[in-house]
Design a protein around this motif. Structure first.
Motif, PDB file in Angstrom:
ATOM      1  N   ARG A 121     -10.735   9.905  -3.212  1.00 13.18           N
ATOM      2  CA  ARG A 121     -10.427   8.918  -2.095  1.00 13.18           C
ATOM      3  C   ARG A 121     -11.108   7.707  -2.344  1.00 13.18           C
ATOM      4  O   ARG A 121     -10.558   6.635  -2.267  1.00 13.18           O
ATOM      5  N   GLN A 122     -12.530   7.721  -2.926  1.00 11.99           N
ATOM      6  CA  GLN A 122     -13.061   6.611  -3.295  1.00 11.99           C
ATOM      7  C   GLN A 122     -12.341   5.634  -4.363  1.00 11.99           C
ATOM      8  O   GLN A 122     -12.362   4.615  -4.629  1.00 11.99           O
ATOM      9  N   GLN A 123     -11.760   6.628  -5.411  1.00  8.72           N
ATOM     10  CA  GLN A 123     -11.212   5.910  -6.492  1.00  8.72           C
ATOM     11  C   GLN A 123      -9.848   5.249  -5.818  1.00  8.72           C
ATOM     12  O   GLN A 123      -9.553   4.156  -6.211  1.00  8.72           O
ATOM     13  N   LEU A 124      -9.340   5.701  -4.944  1.00  2.00           N
ATOM     14  CA  LEU A 124      -8.118   5.109  -4.338  1.00  2.00           C
ATOM     15  C   LEU A 124      -8.418   3.957  -3.634  1.00  2.00           C
ATOM     16  O   LEU A 124      -7.870   3.097  -3.650  1.00  2.00           O
ATOM     17  N   VAL A 125      -9.325   3.923  -2.801  1.00  2.00           N
ATOM     18  CA  VAL A 125      -9.630   2.767  -1.954  1.00  2.00           C
ATOM     19  C   VAL A 125     -10.069   1.761  -2.897  1.00  2.00           C
ATOM     20  O   VAL A 125      -9.593   0.374  -2.553  1.00  2.00           O
ATOM     21  N   ALA A 126     -10.833   1.948  -3.819  1.00  3.72           N
ATOM     22  CA  ALA A 126     -11.517   1.079  -4.786  1.00  3.72           C
ATOM     23  C   ALA A 126     -10.413   0.389  -5.612  1.00  3.72           C
ATOM     24  O   ALA A 126     -10.378  -0.811  -5.850  1.00  3.72           O
ATOM     25  N   GLY A 127      -9.365   1.274  -6.093  1.00  2.00           N
ATOM     26  CA  GLY A 127      -8.251   0.835  -6.968  1.00  2.00           C
ATOM     27  C   GLY A 127      -7.156  -0.217  -6.237  1.00  2.00           C
ATOM     28  O   GLY A 127      -7.099  -1.195  -6.670  1.00  2.00           O
ATOM     29  N   VAL A 128      -7.504   0.210  -4.948  1.00  2.00           N
ATOM     30  CA  VAL A 128      -6.294  -0.654  -3.874  1.00  2.00           C
ATOM     31  C   VAL A 128      -6.936  -2.161  -3.871  1.00  2.00           C
ATOM     32  O   VAL A 128      -6.212  -3.021  -3.998  1.00  2.00           O
ATOM     33  N   ALA A 129      -8.041  -1.988  -3.629  1.00  2.00           N
ATOM     34  CA  ALA A 129      -8.952  -3.248  -3.176  1.00  2.00           C
ATOM     35  C   ALA A 129      -8.931  -4.015  -4.485  1.00  2.00           C
ATOM     36  O   ALA A 129      -8.556  -5.155  -4.381  1.00  2.00           O
ATOM     37  N   GLY A 130      -9.011  -3.444  -5.541  1.00  2.00           N
ATOM     38  CA  GLY A 130      -9.088  -4.037  -6.849  1.00  2.00           C
ATOM     39  C   GLY A 130      -7.882  -4.725  -7.346  1.00  2.00           C
ATOM     40  O   GLY A 130      -7.544  -5.962  -7.565  1.00  2.00           O
TER      41      GLY A 130
END
Length: 459
Positions: free
Chosen positions: A447-456
């Motif tokens: 979940r953290q990777q998805l959220v960080a990836g989208v934000a980036g």
């Protein structure tokens, strides 16, 4: 015996086919007297007809079911006379705004011993026994009475009522009955919609068309219910005096399961609009489905995603809360779709042929404040980008779709929408070679990777 009876034969040059059913009752296993054997075999034959089976042997279960139907028949007749029936109302909302445009009236039976019974427990008996006609008349009378009460209270709202094949029969003057009720209660005909199923219309198409035209002449709406499950031809569909079609829940529930279901629903919407008809999706239970239907151009929807059927007084309270956005959260319900201006993080289109991933991504990203749209195929993504032109900020796409490769989809979209951000994902870690300089996530990711990836990617 069955093979002999059902074999085709000719009469005056015309080929004739007969249907046959066999019911069996044996002495002494099922009865010890001739009258009782006849009674038991008639019960078995009734079961064969009801369940559309060719052969049935008498059993304690079939007798119990027969007795249960007889009990239900007798009780339902008394229920109509004694005021034990109730109408509940399920909201129908406009897409994508989710503002209420009408309700469907759904009958319930307040049984003195068994409590509140759903339609499935007594409607089949009503249809088989002929009680469906007085039952339909009761529903129409109660719906118009309620319509008058709501109009007097300053809340005029359209009510849809289901009408079965027997209510459209030649011997039933439904148009005359409804005309009398409209006049008696002083209800605006535009506030009443009659729903008929495809199969009911096609049972006697010519007469049904004539009956529906009589009803349409009264000024009420006519809608086809369970659209897509019957066998009506386009030739008959365009002859019917229709205002709308309700797409059956069997197509709506698995909307994200495969691309073919999505294509069928989209085709039904486009066909209906080409014929000048409104479309209503029934059985909507998921926010992602709500958004997909809105993107496809579906006019309105109903289902547990918005509200369950409820009594008239509870409906008024729900509508008041729904209009102000203060309704309490319920299991299986959603709040009205937020307006884009209220979103601070932008809109993400998730393109993946795996339904569980789309649902998971939706839940994760909406919790972060994103508005999330869905597509199962590249062609669906292209259509949604065209529908939401300029509104989509990021496309999160799998690199290996069923109809096109994700990087080709991205290249096409960027030529049309230069400001669009793109993010790739794949179950093959080596697929990052197709991503170039764009953000890439290898499945499975957290979940953290998805959220960080989208934000980036959005940045």
């Amino acid at each position: 015996m069955l093979a002999t009876i059902t074999a085709p034969f000719k009469v005056a040059g015309a080929e004739v086919h007969l249907e046959a059913r066999v019911a069996v009752a044996r002495y002494p296993d099922h009865a010890d007297s001739a009258p009782e054997l006849v009674r038991r075999v008639e019960i078995a034959l009734d079961e064969a007809k009801t369940k559309n089976r060719t052969t049935v042997v008498a059993s304690a279960r079939s007798e119990q079911e027969h007795l249960s139907r007889l009990e239900t028949f007798a009780g339902l007749r008394a229920a109509i006379a004694n005021g034990e029936l109730r109408l509940h109302y399920q909201p129908i909302v406009e897409l994508p705004s989710t503002s209420v445009v009408g309700v469907e009236a759904l009958v319930r039976w307040q049984h003195p011993q068994r409590g509140l019974l759903a339609p499935g427990e007594f409607i089949p008996v009503a249809e088989q026994s002929g009680l469906i006609v007085p039952l339909t008349n009761w529903v129409l009378n109660e719906a118009l009475r309620q319509s008058r009460a709501w109009s007097d209270a300053g809340r005029p709202i359209r009510i849809a009522v289901n009408v079965g094949a027997k209510a459209l029969a030649r011997s039933v003057s439904l148009a005359a009955t409804l005309d009398g009720l409209l006049r008696s209660y002083g209800v605006d005909p535009r506030l009443i919609a009659l729903e008929v199923t495809e199969s009911d219309v096609m049972a006697d198409a010519e007469h049904a068309i004539a009956s529906l035209r009589e009803l349409k002449a009264l000024g009420v709406r006519i809608e086809v219910d369970d659209f897509g499950t019957g066998y009506s031809s386009l030739a008959y569909l365009q002859k019917l005096p229709l205002d709308g079609v309700k797409i059956d829940r069997s197509f709506i529930t698995p909307l994200f399961a495969d691309s073919s279901t999505s294509a069928i629903v989209r085709a039904a919407i486009e066909l209906s609009h080409a014929l000048g008809l409104e479309t209503i999706a029934e059985g909507v239970e998921d926010q992602a489905v709500v958004e997909m239907l809105g993107a496809m151009g579906c006019d309105s929807a109903q289902g547990y995603a918005f509200a369950r059927p409820m009594p008239a007084d509870a409906l008024v309270e729900w509508m008041t809360a729904h209009a102000t956005g203060t309704e309490p959260a319920r299991a299986g319900s959603i709040a009205p779709s937020p307006v884009r201006a209220e979103l601070s993080s932008g809109t993400v289109l998730v393109v993946d042929d795996e339904h569980p991933f789309r649902v998971s991504a939706h839940r994760i990203l909406t919790a972060q404040g994103y508005n999330v749209l869905h597509a199962a195929t590249a062609s669906e993504a292209l259509r949604m980008c065209a529908t939401h032109r300029g509104e989509i900020d990021l496309v999160l796409t799998d690199l290996f779709l069923t109809d096109w490769q994700g990087d080709k989809l991205a290249a096409h979209l960027r030529r049309t929408y230069p400001d669009l951000h793109v993010m790739f994902m794949s179950g093959d870690p080596k697929a990052n070679r197709f991503a170039g300089t764009d953000t890439f996530l290898a499945k499975p990711f957290s979940r953290q990777q998805l959220v960080a990836g989208v934000a980036g990617a959005m940045a």
